[in-house]
Design an enzyme around this catalytic site. Structure first.
Site, PDB file in Angstrom:
ATOM      1  CG  ASP A   1      -1.830   1.153   1.394  1.00 27.77           C
ATOM      2  OD1 ASP A   1      -2.377   1.538   0.465  1.00 27.77           O
ATOM      3  OD2 ASP A   1      -1.678   1.749   2.567  1.00 27.77           O
TER       4      ASP A   1
ATOM      5  CG  ASP B   1      -1.687   7.258   0.561  1.00 25.02           C
ATOM      6  OD1 ASP B   1      -0.882   8.180   0.262  1.00 25.02           O
ATOM      7  OD2 ASP B   1      -2.689   7.346  -0.096  1.00 25.02           O
TER       8      ASP B   1
END
Ligand code: G6P
Ligand code: MG
Length: 219
Positions: free
Chosen positions: A14, A16
């Protein structure tokens, strides 16, 4: 200590809150919209927005405040948040990169392990380019490339397929509960990034990439 076994051939990150601290800028974007409207919004509510697309994040805040809006108003507030977020992204720099992540990416690259970004954000490529991180990744799947958001497995299945790998061969790093669930739904192992209390589905959590043991590749 978290260990990746020798079956791991690819790591799906991922973005953020996992590779970069842009989660704090997403938070500030929503905080501005919430403050302007007198809505309650804090770090706890923000955990429910991690990994969640823009309009769905707004819905988390609206539900928390028991506020109902028309679709048009929702789109206006989501656009406003994105404007604030993009303005904040203009100052992004090396200090926003998660500590230890670059040495970790280098170690994976040297070990011949493939890497992809699987982020719900439609701004993900802007962030990667601004920080000169794009070249680490064999694939970048963003919110522009998927139809079903996490916890649906679509984004991770696309990431693995783009690297030419099966679910069994991949491990995911995630800071969002919805992302951990998406990884498991894709049949992948997952390491949570952050405090275990916020990631109930994650079997292992780390806050320091130096604590991850990577597999030695056999020729
Ligand atoms: C990531 C972040 C979320 C954000 C989502 C959509 O998953 O963790 O906080 O809402 O991306 O981002 P975007 O940049 O498209 O609004
Ligand atoms: Mg995240």
């Amino acid at each position: 200590m978290a260990e990746m076994d020798s079956t791991v051939k690819g790591v799906l990150f991922d973005l953020d809150g996992v590779v970069v601290f842009t989660d704090k800028y997403h938070y500030l974007g929503w905080k501005k919209v919430a403050d302007d409207n007198g809505w309650n919004f804090d770090e706890e509510v923000n955990h429910g927005c991690r990994g969640v697309p823009r309009l769905a994040s707004l819905q988390v805040i609206l539900d928390h405040n028991k506020v109902e809006l028309s679709q048009e108003e929702k789109e206006r507030f989501a656009d406003k948040k994105n404007e604030v977020y993009k303005e904040l992204l203009k100052q992004i720099n090396a200090e926003d990169v998660y500590p230890g992540v670059i040495p970790f990416l280098e170690k994976l690259r040297n070990a011949g392990i493939k890497m992809a970004i699987c982020s719900s954000s439609k701004n993900a490529t802007t962030v990667l380019d601004a920080l000169d991180l794009t070249s680490f990744f064999g694939a970048v799947i963003t919110g522009n490339d998927i139809e079903k958001p996490k916890p649906d497995p679509e984004i991770f299945l696309k990431g693995a397929a783009s690297l030419g790998l099966t679910s069994d061969e991949c491990i995911v790093f995630e800071d969002a509960e919805s992302g951990v669930q998406a990884a498991h739904a894709a049949g992948m192992k997952c390491i949570g990034v952050g405090e275990a209390a916020h990631l109930p589905s994650a079997k292992t959590c780390i806050t320091d990439y130096a604590s991850v043991m990577i597999p030695v590749q056999t020729p």
